[in-house]
Motif scaffolding. Structure first.
Motif, short mmCIF file in Angstrom:
data_model
loop_
_atom_site.label_atom_id
_atom_site.label_comp_id
_atom_site.label_asym_id
_atom_site.label_seq_id
_atom_site.Cartn_x
_atom_site.Cartn_y
_atom_site.Cartn_z
N ILE A 37 33.35 28.74 -0.19
CA ILE A 37 32.50 29.49 0.72
C ILE A 37 32.32 28.79 2.07
CG2 ILE A 37 30.38 28.50 -0.25
CD1 ILE A 37 30.89 32.05 1.24
N ASN A 38 32.20 27.46 2.06
CA ASN A 38 31.93 26.76 3.32
C ASN A 38 33.16 26.62 4.21
OD1 ASN A 38 29.17 26.43 3.33
ND2 ASN A 38 29.24 24.60 2.06
N SER A 39 34.33 26.96 3.69
CA SER A 39 35.50 27.03 4.57
C SER A 39 35.32 28.14 5.59
CB SER A 39 36.77 27.26 3.76
OG SER A 39 36.78 28.55 3.16
N ILE A 40 34.58 29.18 5.21
CA ILE A 40 34.28 30.29 6.13
C ILE A 40 33.03 29.99 6.95
CG2 ILE A 40 33.73 32.75 6.30
CD1 ILE A 40 36.58 32.20 5.39
N VAL A 41 31.98 29.49 6.27
CA VAL A 41 30.71 29.25 6.96
C VAL A 41 30.86 28.20 8.05
CG1 VAL A 41 28.36 28.34 6.65
CG2 VAL A 41 29.30 29.94 4.98
N MET A 42 31.61 27.12 7.77
CA MET A 42 31.70 26.01 8.71
C MET A 42 32.91 26.07 9.64
SD MET A 42 30.50 22.88 6.18
CE MET A 42 30.13 21.73 7.49
N TYR A 43 33.99 26.73 9.19
CA TYR A 43 35.23 26.70 9.97
C TYR A 43 35.83 28.09 10.19
CZ TYR A 43 34.96 21.74 8.81
OH TYR A 43 34.53 20.44 8.68
N GLY A 44 35.02 29.13 9.95
CA GLY A 44 35.55 30.48 10.04
C GLY A 44 36.10 30.84 11.41
N ALA A 89 7.60 28.63 2.02
CA ALA A 89 8.48 27.71 1.30
C ALA A 89 9.94 27.93 1.68
CB ALA A 89 8.29 27.89 -0.21
N THR A 90 10.36 29.18 1.77
CA THR A 90 11.78 29.46 1.97
C THR A 90 12.25 29.25 3.42
OG1 THR A 90 11.24 31.83 2.15
CG2 THR A 90 12.04 31.03 0.02
N LEU A 91 11.35 28.84 4.30
CA LEU A 91 11.81 28.36 5.61
C LEU A 91 12.65 27.10 5.44
CD1 LEU A 91 8.69 28.88 7.93
CD2 LEU A 91 10.90 30.06 8.06
N GLY A 92 12.48 26.39 4.32
CA GLY A 92 13.30 25.22 4.04
C GLY A 92 14.76 25.57 3.82
N PRO A 93 15.10 26.45 2.86
CA PRO A 93 16.48 26.90 2.72
C PRO A 93 17.05 27.53 3.99
CG PRO A 93 15.23 27.49 0.77
CD PRO A 93 14.24 26.94 1.77
N LEU A 94 16.20 28.23 4.76
CA LEU A 94 16.67 28.80 6.03
C LEU A 94 17.23 27.69 6.92
CD1 LEU A 94 14.95 31.46 8.23
CD2 LEU A 94 15.70 29.33 9.26
N GLN A 95 16.51 26.56 6.97
CA GLN A 95 16.96 25.46 7.82
C GLN A 95 18.22 24.79 7.26
OE1 GLN A 95 13.24 23.28 9.57
NE2 GLN A 95 12.62 24.39 7.74
N PHE A 96 18.37 24.78 5.94
CA PHE A 96 19.61 24.29 5.35
C PHE A 96 20.79 25.12 5.86
CE2 PHE A 96 22.65 25.15 1.83
CZ PHE A 96 23.32 23.93 1.85
N GLY A 97 20.68 26.43 5.80
CA GLY A 97 21.75 27.30 6.28
C GLY A 97 21.97 27.15 7.78
N PHE A 98 20.87 26.99 8.52
CA PHE A 98 20.95 26.83 9.97
C PHE A 98 21.78 25.61 10.34
CE2 PHE A 98 19.64 25.53 14.15
CZ PHE A 98 19.35 26.69 14.84
N HIS A 99 21.44 24.46 9.75
CA HIS A 99 22.13 23.22 10.09
C HIS A 99 23.55 23.17 9.53
CE1 HIS A 99 18.69 21.47 12.03
NE2 HIS A 99 17.94 21.69 10.97
N LEU A 100 23.76 23.85 8.43
CA LEU A 100 25.10 23.87 7.85
C LEU A 100 26.11 24.52 8.79
CD1 LEU A 100 26.60 23.22 5.12
CD2 LEU A 100 26.23 25.62 4.51
N ALA A 101 25.68 25.57 9.49
CA ALA A 101 26.61 26.36 10.31
C ALA A 101 26.41 26.18 11.81
CB ALA A 101 26.45 27.85 9.96
N GLU A 102 25.51 25.31 12.23
CA GLU A 102 25.14 25.25 13.65
C GLU A 102 26.28 24.83 14.58
OE1 GLU A 102 21.91 22.51 13.93
OE2 GLU A 102 23.04 20.84 13.09
N ILE A 157 27.90 16.54 -2.74
CA ILE A 157 29.18 15.82 -2.75
C ILE A 157 30.32 16.82 -2.59
CG2 ILE A 157 30.75 14.46 -4.19
CD1 ILE A 157 28.24 13.14 -5.40
N ALA A 158 30.23 17.94 -3.30
CA ALA A 158 31.26 18.97 -3.18
C ALA A 158 31.29 19.56 -1.77
CB ALA A 158 31.02 20.08 -4.21
N THR A 159 30.12 19.74 -1.17
CA THR A 159 30.05 20.23 0.21
C THR A 159 30.73 19.25 1.17
OG1 THR A 159 27.95 21.35 -0.25
CG2 THR A 159 28.49 20.97 2.06
#
Length: 517
Positions: free
Chosen positions: A332-339, A23-36, A453-455
């Motif tokens: 948090i995503n200011s670091i994850v996406m633009y760190g 099941a948690t391979l789903g959240p893994l892919q969320f994180g993967f695509h968020l920062a790819e 929306i916040a993301t």
């Protein structure tokens, strides 16, 4: 800790671990695509010449020219797919089951990355990002619910944190790949690996089972008990866990679905008759519990708009949605996406390596702090987390403004570490604990829609604000937002640790009254 480990091992079976990981391979892919796109940004946008650059060996272009606005759009449009996935997956999971919704998400996880990896231009890459977002939006709605319903009751906080743990694994994976493959056309390999993970999850879910609680809620008592036994093992006593589902005492025996429904209705009728005969001496909570059982059996699932209007659910929906917004607006995503871009002026060649270290640290802290959610409670972990992020934001703003590399590196680490303590994992746990099973799908959908929306707001406007304000001053804004959300959590978020269900969380039924009943 040893006692907790012993209790944990008794409540688990190898199959539960398998179902959890599948099941948690789903959240893994969320994180993967968020920062790819974080690490290979300059290569993707044709801003940097690297080894392997030059003439393309395929019909695809070496890179895709994009200005800051176009790249921001490609990055943030992922959240559009996430928003649509979040709003639609809750009702789908409520009607057709958690397992069906998870399997559906793997279709988007498989085909979205293919479009991204083979994109010849900005529009095709944007379409791929939207498709991947559909899967991610669905996954982070459905999978926390699924985990909450298959996890041992005493360890829901611990296993609930695995949503954020696996998001961090996905972020770490893509940062590592980006560190080594940000040259030539190898950035396409980074994007394409997401499709392989999606296909792997699709195969793994073929051998997973439906949530026993969902089965029981929809009349599949015999199947639910069989699935629960498979998750807990042959030696585990299921009765206490089943009793807390409030589906009536008929579930205690093996039988057909028809027998279960008939006996459940008979038990409820007896409780109502006793309540009428002893009306003067009975407490209101007894009547509430009687009708609570009937609600679960007869009321069915609560719709998307009903949870916003019904007095029993609207406060919970507001609380969970606000905490989900806090998860993003604390920065948090200011670091994850633009760190990498943010820190490149301070740390130059070390910025990419620092981002890998930060992703690894976030994973370690989230995993090591997971038991604290059950030990200290959801609310204290949230307050400590938001406070730590707020103070780190202040120091990071100073470090960037005064050009102090060491302080910047330290505060990025404490910022991400504070996030992993509570604001990362806890929001995904709350909705399944603040409302009943009949409303959790709709509540989680609204909460994750707010999160997406916040993301989008952060991913689209952080680069603009950071450039306009200059000198890291945007982190003063994140610090102010952290102070606001800390006050909100202190005043409006109830503690759910040790509560049997939502009625007990909100004080509609006390634990003592439940035992007396």
């Amino acid at each position: 800790m040893a006692e907790q480990s012993g209790s944990l091992s008794r409540d688990l079976s190898p199959y539960f671990v398998y179902a959890l990981l599948a099941a948690t391979l789903g959240p893994l892919q969320f994180g993967f695509h968020l920062a790819e796109l974080n690490a290979p940004e300059e290569v993707v946008r044709c801003l940097k010449s690297t080894r392997g650059s030059g003439r393309s060996t395929t019909s695809l272009p070496q890179c895709i020219p994009m200005d800051s606005f176009a790249f921001g759009l490609v990055s943030s449009i992922f959240t559009l797919g996430g928003l649509i996935g979040a709003l639609t997956s809750g009702p789908i999971a409520a009607k057709y089951g958690r397992l069906f919704a998870m399997r559906l998400a793997t279709v988007f996880f498989t085909f979205g990355p293919v479009a991204e990896a083979l994109a010849p231009n900005v529009p095709i890459m944007a379409v791929g990002r939207v498709i991947s977002g559909l899967g991610a939006g669905s996954a982070v709605v459905v999978i926390p619910i699924y985990i909450s319903e298959i996890a041992p009751p005493k360890h829901k906080g611990f296993f609930g944190s695995f949503t954020q743990v696996m998001i961090n694994v996905g972020i770490l994976t893509t940062q590592l790949l980006g560190l080594f493959l940000s040259y030539g056309q190898y950035w396409r390999v980074v994007l394409g690996i997401g499709g392989i993970i999606g296909l792997l999850q699709a195969v793994a879910l073929l051998f997973s089972i439906e949530s026993p609680k969902w089965d029981a809620e929809h009349g599949g008592a015999s199947r639910a008990r069989k699935h629960l036994r498979k998750l807990r093992g042959s030696s585990c006593n299921l009765e206490e866990e089943v009793d807390n589902w409030n589906f009536g005492s008929a579930f205690e025996r093996e039988g057909t679905d028809a027998e279960y429904t008939s006996l459940s209705n008979t038990n409820i009728a007896k409780e109502e008759e006793e309540a009428l005969l002893h009306n003067e001496g009975s407490s209101p909570s007894s009547d509430q519990r009687t009708h609570g059982k009937r609600d679960v059996l007869e009321q069915g699932t609560i719709g998307m708009f009903e949870v916003l209007l019904h007095p029993k659910y609207k406060r919970a929906t507001l609380v969970v949605s606000t905490v989900m917004i806090a998860q993003q607006f604390c920065g948090i995503n200011s670091i994850v996406m633009y760190g990498v871009r943010l820190l490149s002026g301070l740390l130059e060649a070390s910025s990419g390596l620092l981002n890998v270290f930060v992703a690894l640290l976030n994973l370690i802290i989230t995993l090591s702090c997971a038991p604290l959610i059950d030990k200290f409670g959801r609310k204290p972990c949230l307050l400590m987390s938001i406070s730590g992020m707020g103070m780190s934001s202040l120091l990071l703003a100073v470090a960037i403004a005064r050009h102090i590399p060491v302080l910047a590196a330290i505060t990025v680490i404490t910022f991400v570490g504070s996030f992993g303590l509570g604001l990362g994992p806890v929001p995904y746990i709350l909705s399944s604990e603040l409302v009943g099973a009949e409303a959790v799908g709709a509540t989680q959908s609204w909460a994750l829609a707010a999160n997406w929306i916040a993301t989008f707001v952060v991913s689209q406007f952080f680069p603009v604000l950071n450039e306009t304000l200059g000198g890291g001053r945007v982190y003063f804004l994140f610090a102010a937002l952290a102070a606001f959300f800390a006050a909100f959590v202190a005043w409006f978020v109830p503690e759910t640790k040790g509560r049997a269900d939502a009625d007990e969380v909100w004080g509609r039924v006390t634990n003592r009254q439940r035992r007396e009943d």
